[in-house]
Design a protein around this motif. Structure first.
Motif, PDB file in Angstrom:
ATOM      1  N   ARG A 484      43.899  56.083  -3.715  1.00  0.00           N
ATOM      2  CA  ARG A 484      43.856  54.864  -2.894  1.00  0.00           C
ATOM      3  C   ARG A 484      42.767  53.906  -3.363  1.00  0.00           C
ATOM      4  O   ARG A 484      42.977  52.686  -3.424  1.00  0.00           O
ATOM      5  CB  ARG A 484      43.636  55.260  -1.427  1.00  0.00           C
ATOM      6  N   ILE A 488      43.531  50.096  -4.559  1.00  0.00           N
ATOM      7  CA  ILE A 488      42.953  48.931  -3.878  1.00  0.00           C
ATOM      8  C   ILE A 488      42.232  48.043  -4.897  1.00  0.00           C
ATOM      9  O   ILE A 488      42.347  46.801  -4.861  1.00  0.00           O
ATOM     10  CB  ILE A 488      41.993  49.378  -2.768  1.00  0.00           C
ATOM     11  N   ASN A 489      41.497  48.674  -5.809  1.00  0.00           N
ATOM     12  CA  ASN A 489      40.792  47.888  -6.828  1.00  0.00           C
ATOM     13  C   ASN A 489      41.767  47.083  -7.677  1.00  0.00           C
ATOM     14  O   ASN A 489      41.537  45.902  -7.978  1.00  0.00           O
ATOM     15  CB  ASN A 489      39.959  48.806  -7.718  1.00  0.00           C
ATOM     16  N   ILE A 491      44.875  46.159  -6.889  1.00  0.00           N
ATOM     17  CA  ILE A 491      45.499  45.102  -6.090  1.00  0.00           C
ATOM     18  C   ILE A 491      44.541  43.916  -5.945  1.00  0.00           C
ATOM     19  O   ILE A 491      44.931  42.745  -6.128  1.00  0.00           O
ATOM     20  CB  ILE A 491      45.913  45.629  -4.705  1.00  0.00           C
ATOM     21  N   ASN A 492      43.281  44.211  -5.630  1.00  0.00           N
ATOM     22  CA  ASN A 492      42.308  43.134  -5.459  1.00  0.00           C
ATOM     23  C   ASN A 492      42.106  42.358  -6.752  1.00  0.00           C
ATOM     24  O   ASN A 492      41.941  41.125  -6.740  1.00  0.00           O
ATOM     25  CB  ASN A 492      40.980  43.697  -4.968  1.00  0.00           C
ATOM     26  N   LEU A 495      45.086  40.095  -7.121  1.00  0.00           N
ATOM     27  CA  LEU A 495      45.014  38.975  -6.179  1.00  0.00           C
ATOM     28  C   LEU A 495      43.926  37.979  -6.589  1.00  0.00           C
ATOM     29  O   LEU A 495      44.093  36.758  -6.447  1.00  0.00           O
ATOM     30  CB  LEU A 495      44.749  39.491  -4.762  1.00  0.00           C
ATOM     31  N   LEU A 507      54.569  45.238  -3.903  1.00  0.00           N
ATOM     32  CA  LEU A 507      54.016  46.544  -3.545  1.00  0.00           C
ATOM     33  C   LEU A 507      55.123  47.361  -2.890  1.00  0.00           C
ATOM     34  O   LEU A 507      55.722  46.926  -1.900  1.00  0.00           O
ATOM     35  CB  LEU A 507      52.853  46.363  -2.568  1.00  0.00           C
ATOM     36  N   LEU A 559      52.891  49.639  -7.772  1.00  0.00           N
ATOM     37  CA  LEU A 559      52.440  48.252  -7.888  1.00  0.00           C
ATOM     38  C   LEU A 559      53.026  47.674  -9.161  1.00  0.00           C
ATOM     39  O   LEU A 559      52.769  48.171 -10.261  1.00  0.00           O
ATOM     40  CB  LEU A 559      50.901  48.203  -7.924  1.00  0.00           C
ATOM     41  N   CYS A 613      45.569  40.075   1.616  1.00  0.00           N
ATOM     42  CA  CYS A 613      44.573  41.016   1.121  1.00  0.00           C
ATOM     43  C   CYS A 613      45.257  42.356   0.896  1.00  0.00           C
ATOM     44  O   CYS A 613      46.400  42.568   1.310  1.00  0.00           O
ATOM     45  CB  CYS A 613      43.411  41.149   2.101  1.00  0.00           C
ATOM     46  N   SER A 614      44.570  43.295   0.236  1.00  0.00           N
ATOM     47  CA  SER A 614      45.186  44.580  -0.099  1.00  0.00           C
ATOM     48  C   SER A 614      45.587  45.357   1.150  1.00  0.00           C
ATOM     49  O   SER A 614      46.684  45.942   1.201  1.00  0.00           O
ATOM     50  CB  SER A 614      44.218  45.416  -0.951  1.00  0.00           C
ATOM     51  N   ASP A 615      44.729  45.365   2.170  1.00  0.00           N
ATOM     52  CA  ASP A 615      45.059  46.092   3.403  1.00  0.00           C
ATOM     53  C   ASP A 615      46.294  45.499   4.075  1.00  0.00           C
ATOM     54  O   ASP A 615      47.149  46.223   4.604  1.00  0.00           O
ATOM     55  CB  ASP A 615      43.878  46.075   4.372  1.00  0.00           C
TER      56      ASP A 615
END
Length: 918
Positions: A484, A488-489, A491-492, A495, A507, A559, A613-615
């Motif tokens: 995870r 997240i890294n 995805i960020n 973005l 996603l 992703l 955002c990723s969340d």
């Protein structure tokens, strides 16, 4: 020892007795004598135990060989008899079909040597209602030919359904088998045994299938496997009757048959020990094992004793003691295969045949519970093992001496190497603070080479651990996929690079359908294997530049990103990837040699949209995935705003409902239940919710959410209490209703405190419990019939009446229906709605009314909306109604006024007063 400095080089000096070579030589010499002495003490200490262990090992190996050979026959026999039982369950009662098919099963190729016969034995009057005994039995004659015999169908004697091989089998579950006690083949004097399987149809025993197994050559087999150690072996069946013995004449006796003829028969070991006292110690061991088996029956006293008494009563061949043994062995066959009662190893001082001390092994065959007794003479086992022991000591000392010498030479050569090279390297690293950690040079052979290697190994492990810690922080430990944090890294990063790189992507949130079933049924180890296989398929399906990550459990994320041109066909390409992932799961996955068909549900969110955002992306994809689950799984779905609003609404309703229970926002309305004369007999209490923002909400908007979040029990408790309180108020004010009905949800009914909640409400408000009707759905009944009947029985003991709500829409079994302590059936409104225009609905309503009348149950129709429906229901025999034709649900105050007005109203046509209220 000192250190001198010459030309800036370290020089070591020491005396000869301080040298490492001398110390190592002396040390190894001392160690050799210590180790040699220790080996002697250990070998002498454990010699006797080694002898016993070796003897028992040989005994148990011999027993295992016999059991393995016998199991080849018994397993095949069990398979054949189960096949015959299954075939008999499927075939119609037709003699020609039996004659054509069952001899083929009995005469299965390759079994002619040990399958002596078999047959189908229907229960009395089962095959033919006019004939008590109608069995089909085939047996081999002296030549081995399979012939049909009809002796068991003659009217003389007790009948085959009282035989020892028949009665216990009728109490087995489908798929179980029963092994009878042994008997003697009149032609070969070889032991025989019958294996029986129940024939079951509609959970009812309709007969027994049998296979007769001939244990031909059993004693020859036992003699063969024990020949190597000069002992012998024999077998005893469950009831203690000999199946074989080296001196066969000693265990054969002549007995009278039922027709007066003489038969040869094997004797029981207890009778044998009375005749030969030397056999008594072995007999006592067998008694102890039998008693150990019977003791297990004590843990099943209520059921086991009852079953034993039934078996003994139904068979003239089975005594009470034999019945207990039969039931105990059936229970024991379900226990662990390594149960200590299945093997006994012991040493006896004297033996009947060998006349010397012996080692004895008693093994029990699974299912049949035959005992294989193997006997080995102590003298032969000691002689053989003693010779081995002496050789072991000799070669141990030779190997020890040679090993110590070689090690001493190697260590001498290694440790005597110069230490200066290592000292220089250590000094260099100490002097240079900026030097990174590195390994020492081990190319030179020195006396500290081993120490250097250990240091290098630990240093390498430390460096490896640093890399491993870094990997564990970003990768999943099981699958090796990004975890995870790394997802997240990434995805960020994508973005963040949107503005400068015009990066678009999607996603895919993936959940394995029914993964919990695999974990619960096969274990977490198998679940981990499944996750590895799924991860491999996902990785092979997507592009190398795409990211496959595991969030945890059975949740994965894919992703995918592309440049600006991708945005024009984003949905299309996301669909292609999702479809490939779904198709990748179509091939079955092999787990523990079993194929499992698994499916996945995929939720898709695309970015960037409104600066996600990723969340937020993960939450959107997760919401879309659950939408797929709700639609039936095995597919994919894109996230949209409507789905998010629906999820937010559910959370909002759940949170508000918790507040509503604490702030009296809930209230009850009451819908009248009337008879065919229009008289109000009672009311059904229905819950409503006055939401502070949304107004009055019907149960459709919050009951299912209450079920999911666990509030239904608290909500249901409030409804029962409020309904009882209002009913008490009406009674005190002179409005005497015959009943008040309350709906009960499945979770509420299954709650362990449900009966106490009902009892407390009745006691608290002092109402007549016979006026309270609890309406339950058919789903409650069918889920756990035993628990349902028990709980209903307790409620009935309180005086409460019970009704099946929405009858006909579930899956009620009529057999269960007659067992339930019900008072009322409620015809579902879906059948009443079209009763005029749909003949099928009219037929169903007629059937329900007929069922209720035959079971002496009250019947009431709900959803009645017009006069024509009322007229037809009355014609069909239904005399109680509920629906908008009479009245919509009313508040307590309006319902009180309705009761007062009804008392003075006139009865309209057909004796029914239609409602004009809203």
């Amino acid at each position: 020892m000192g250190i001198n400095s010459i030309d800036n080089k370290a020089v070591f000096s020491f005396k000869w007795y301080e040298s490492l070579k001398f110390k190592i030589a002396a040390l190894f010499l001392v160690l050799f004598f210590i180790i040699a002495l220790s080996v002697m003490l250990i070998l002498n200490t454990f010699a006797e135990k080694m002898i016993q262990d070796e003897a028992y090992l040989r005994l148990n190996n011999a027993s295992s060989e016999v059991i393995s050979e016998l199991e080849r026959h018994t397993i095949l026999s069990s398979t054949l008899v189960d096949t015959m039982a299954n075939l008999a369950e499927q075939l119609p009662y037709d003699s020609e079909s039996y004659y054509a098919l069952f001899p083929q099963v009995i005469n299965y190729k390759g079994t002619e040597a040990f399958i002596a016969g078999g047959g189908i034995w229907p229960a009395p009057y089962e095959f033919n209602e006019e004939v008590e005994r109608h069995s089909f039995f085939w047996a081999r004659d002296k030549s081995g030919k399979l012939n049909f015999y009809n002796n068991y169908n003659e009217k003389m004697g007790m009948g085959y359904h009282h035989e020892e091989w028949y009665v216990p089998a009728t109490h087995l579950l489908e798929g179980g088998v029963y092994w009878s006690k042994s008997y003697t083949d009149p032609y070969s004097l070889e032991p025989m045994v019958t294996v029986s399987a129940p024939i079951t149809k509609a959970k009812k025993n309709i007969g027994v299938a049998t296979i007769d197994l001939r244990l031909d050559g059993l004693q020859q087999l036992l003699t063969k496997v024990t020949k190597s150690f000069g002992g012998y072996a024999f077998a005893i069946d469950r009831n203690g009757t000999f199946l074989s013995y080296p001196e066969i004449e000693q265990v054969i006796s002549t007995v009278k048959n039922r027709d007066g003829s003489e038969l040869k028969s094997f004797v029981n070991y207890q009778d044998f020990s009375q005749q030969y006292p030397t056999f008594m110690p072995l007999s006592q061991l067998l008694d102890e094992q039998r008693q150990s088996l019977l003791s297990k029956l004590e843990t099943n006293t209520r059921f086991g004793k009852k079953l034993s008494a039934t078996i003994a009563l139904n068979s003239y061949q089975i005594s009470e003691e034999e019945a207990n043994l039969i039931v105990a062995s059936l229970f024991h066959s379900r226990s662990n295969a390594n149960d200590e009662t299945k093997r006994v190893n012991v040493q006896l001082k004297d033996d009947l045949l060998l006349h010397e001390p012996v080692f004895v092994s008693i093994r029990v065959m699974p299912d049949t519970y035959w005992k294989i007794i193997t006997v080995m003479p102590y003298s032969q086992s000691v002689g053989a093992i003693t010779a081995t022991y002496k050789q072991l000591i000799f070669y141990t000392f030779i190997a020890l001496l040679f090993t110590v010498f070689i090690i001493w030479l190697v260590i001498r050569h290694i440790v005597s190497s110069p230490i200066s090279h290592l000292a220089q390297q250590v000094q260099y690293q100490v002097d240079d603070d900026h030097s990174p950690m590195k390994l020492f040079d081990t190319s030179a052979k020195g006396e500290l080479k081993t120490l250097v290697e250990i240091f290098n190994q630990r240093t390498a492990q430390l460096l490896h651990s640093q890399k491993k810690v870094e990997k564990l922080a970003h990768f999943d430990a099981l699958t090796g996929l990004p975890n995870r944090r790394m997802l997240i890294n990434r995805i960020n990063n994508k973005l963040a690079g949107y503005d400068r790189e015009n990066c678009f992507g999607a996603l895919l949130f993936i959940d394995i359908d029914n993964f919990k079933r695999i974990n619960d049924s096969l274990g977490h180890d198998v679940g981990d294997q499944l996750l590895l296989r799924v991860a491999e398929r996902f990785t092979q399906t997507v592009r190398k530049e795409d990211t496959v990550a595991r969030l945890g459990g059975d949740e994965f994320v894919v992703l995918i990103t592309k440049n600006y041109t991708f945005s024009k066909q984003l949905n299309y390409e996301s669909t292609v990837v999702a479809q490939k992932l779904v198709e990748a799961m179509q091939a079955p996955i092999s787990l523990n040699n079993q194929l499992h068909h698994m499916t996945i549900s995929i939720g898709i969110s695309v970015f960037p949209q409104q600066r996600n955002c990723s969340d937020e992306l993960l939450r959107q994809a997760d919401t879309a995935m659950y939408r797929v689950k709700a639609k039936g799984k095995n597919g994919y779905c894109f996230f949209n705003t409507e789905m998010q609003e629906r999820a937010f609404r559910r959370v909002e309703i759940e949170q508000s409902l918790r507040v509503a229970l604490d702030t009296n926002q809930l209230f009850l309305v009451y819908q009248p239940q009337v008879d065919n004369q229009g008289n109000c007999l009672g009311a059904e209490a229905l819950v409503r919710w006055t939401h502070p923002d949304k107004g009055v909400l019907s149960p459709i908007e919050f009951i299912s959410i209450a079920e999911e979040c666990g509030l239904i029990i608290e909500l249901g408790t409030w409804v029962i209490d409020a309904a009882c309180a209002q009913f008490k108020t009406w009674s005190d004010n002179g409005n005497h209703l015959k009943k008040i009905s309350v709906n009960v949800s499945p979770k509420q009914f299954r709650d362990i405190n449900f009966v106490n909640i009902v009892r407390d409400a009745i006691k608290k408000h002092q109402i007549n419990p016979k006026r309270l009707i609890l309406e339950i759905t058919e789903g409650i009944v069918i889920k756990d019939i035993s628990d349902t009947i028990d709980k209903m029985t307790v409620l009935k003991s309180l005086g409460v009446r019970l009704s099946i709500d929405d009858f006909g829409t579930g899956y009620s079994s009529l057999r269960y229906l007659k067992e339930l302590p019900l008072d009322q059936l409620k015809i579902d409104q879906s059948f009443v709605r079209d009763i005029i225009n749909q003949p099928k609905d009219a037929m169903i309503v007629t059937t329900i009314i007929s069922i209720a009348n035959n079971l002496e149950l009250n019947v009431i129709a709900e959803g009645v909306e017009n006069k024509e429906q009322v007229t037809m229901l009355i014609d069909k025999g239904c005399m109680q109604f509920q629906g908008y034709y009479f009245s919509k649900p009313k508040t307590a105050a309006d319902f009180t006024q309705y009761l007062e007005e009804q008392a003075i109203d006139n009865v309209h046509q057909f004796g029914i007063k239609p409602s004009t209220n809203s």
